[in-house]
Scaffold this active site. Structure first.
Site, mmCIF file in Angstrom:
data_model
loop_
_atom_site.group_PDB
_atom_site.id
_atom_site.type_symbol
_atom_site.label_atom_id
_atom_site.label_comp_id
_atom_site.label_asym_id
_atom_site.label_seq_id
_atom_site.Cartn_x
_atom_site.Cartn_y
_atom_site.Cartn_z
ATOM 1 N N LYS A 191 0.837 -1.222 0.000
ATOM 2 C CA LYS A 191 0.000 0.000 0.000
ATOM 3 C C LYS A 191 0.860 1.255 0.000
ATOM 4 O O LYS A 191 0.420 2.312 -0.473
ATOM 5 C CB LYS A 191 -0.969 -0.030 1.186
ATOM 6 C CG LYS A 191 -0.321 -0.194 2.559
ATOM 7 C CD LYS A 191 0.101 1.102 3.193
ATOM 8 C CE LYS A 191 0.816 0.849 4.506
ATOM 9 N NZ LYS A 191 1.285 2.097 5.144
ATOM 10 N N THR A 248 -3.233 5.531 4.194
ATOM 11 C CA THR A 248 -1.944 5.958 3.654
ATOM 12 C C THR A 248 -2.098 6.789 2.385
ATOM 13 O O THR A 248 -1.301 7.686 2.123
ATOM 14 C CB THR A 248 -1.059 4.721 3.377
ATOM 15 O OG1 THR A 248 -1.019 3.906 4.540
ATOM 16 C CG2 THR A 248 0.350 5.123 3.022
#
Length: 311
Positions: A191, A248
């Site tokens: 990610k 994120t």
């Protein structure tokens, strides 16, 4: 009360140490930076990595690994993936035989393409079979501020994960046990690469629709590589996948998103990374992900683009 040792005095390590201390555990922190323990003791906070959050007087920071690990029941390895091998090797002779080890690193070793579970198998073979791997949407400042968060904790044996879960779980930080060691690690690592792309898209003014598309197709890339490496695809729909990806890619505190934003301004990845004290794992991980995808024959166009821009 559990004796908790945190190896790594960066922002996340310090926040987890504050959290463990708040739960009533006897907590010690090993710091790589020479002189940092003395500065923390003098100023009452870790001004280098987590300013604004007081450290209790009985929360010990030390540069001595043996002191940090003495009597430890649970050891949290909170270091960047690129330093996991060296820190685990240094810790190995001092680990109590019955101590449980948890890695929070969200990355892949660039040279070997090894996950952190493979690195621990090489460096602490007696402890690696019972090691656990923590990942999920959890910024250091949120944990230190005692804001609610949820994370995944994976172990090869689900009962081991549940044992560590009992130590760390609370209404502030809900810990969900998993037995998908590969999936939880990969979700946390991959990610970061997608977040660099999302930050760049934001910086270029490409709009919210583009960012949403990058996140969605990025999630598909995570799942494709994960399945190729033996992960359960459902893991990527949970905290270690879409949960961590969402935070994120969108959070203002995300170092990987900030890396993408700065790339969009025209700076090179090398100059951005060299100017930062904290690590944006997506920079290093993009190379490892590209190599893994090539090796496994997995199509990952977004990750490939991030790799080309960064390297």
């Amino acid at each position: 009360m559990t004796n908790v040792s945190v190896l790594g005095a960066g922002a996340f390590g310090t926040s987890l140490a504050l959290y463990a201390h708040h739960l009533g555990h006897q907590t010690r922190v090993w710091a790589y930076d020479d002189g940092l323990p003395e500065r923390v003791a003098a100023k009452g906070e870790n001004t280098a990595y987590l300013p604004g959050f007081p450290t209790p007087e009985d929360l010990l920071f030390t540069n001595d690994m043996a002191t940090a690990l003495e009597g430890a029941d649970l050891v949290l390895l909170v270091v960047p993936s690129s330093f996991m091998r060296s820190v685990a090797t240094q810790a190995a002779p001092h680990l109590p035989p019955r101590a449980l080890v948890t890695s929070t690193a969200k990355g892949i070793e660039r040279e070997s393409l090894a996950l952190m579970s493979d690195v621990l198998a090489d460096t602490i073979p007696k402890h690696a079979p019972s090691a656990t791997y923590l990942s999920g949407p959890s910024f250091a400042k949120d944990i230190a501020s005692r804001l609610p968060a949820d994370v995944s904790l994976a172990a090869a044996d689900i009962d081991t994960a549940r044992g560590v879960q009992e130590v760390l779980h609370s209404p502030l930080l809900r810990v969900y046990a998993s037995d998908d060691v590969v999936g939880v690690q990969l979700g946390g690592a991959l990610k970061n690469v997608i977040a660099v792309a999302c930050g760049a898209a934001d910086g270029l003014g490409l709009g919210a629709s583009t960012v949403a598309s990058l996140m969605t197709r990025g999630l598909a890339e995570l799942a494709r590589l994960g399945v190729a490496l033996g992960a359960n695809p459902l893991t990527f729909l949970g905290l270690a996948g879409v949960g961590d990806l969402s935070l994120t890619c969108n959070g203002e505190l995300s170092r990987n998103r900030q890396l993408g934003l700065q790339l969009a301004s025209g700076k090179t990845a090398r100059e951005i990374v060299s100017s930062q004290k904290a690590v944006a794992e997506g920079y290093r991980t993009s190379m490892a992900v590209h190599q893994l995808a090539t090796r496994e024959g997995v199509e990952m166009p977004i990750s490939k683009a991030v790799y080309k821009v960064c390297h």
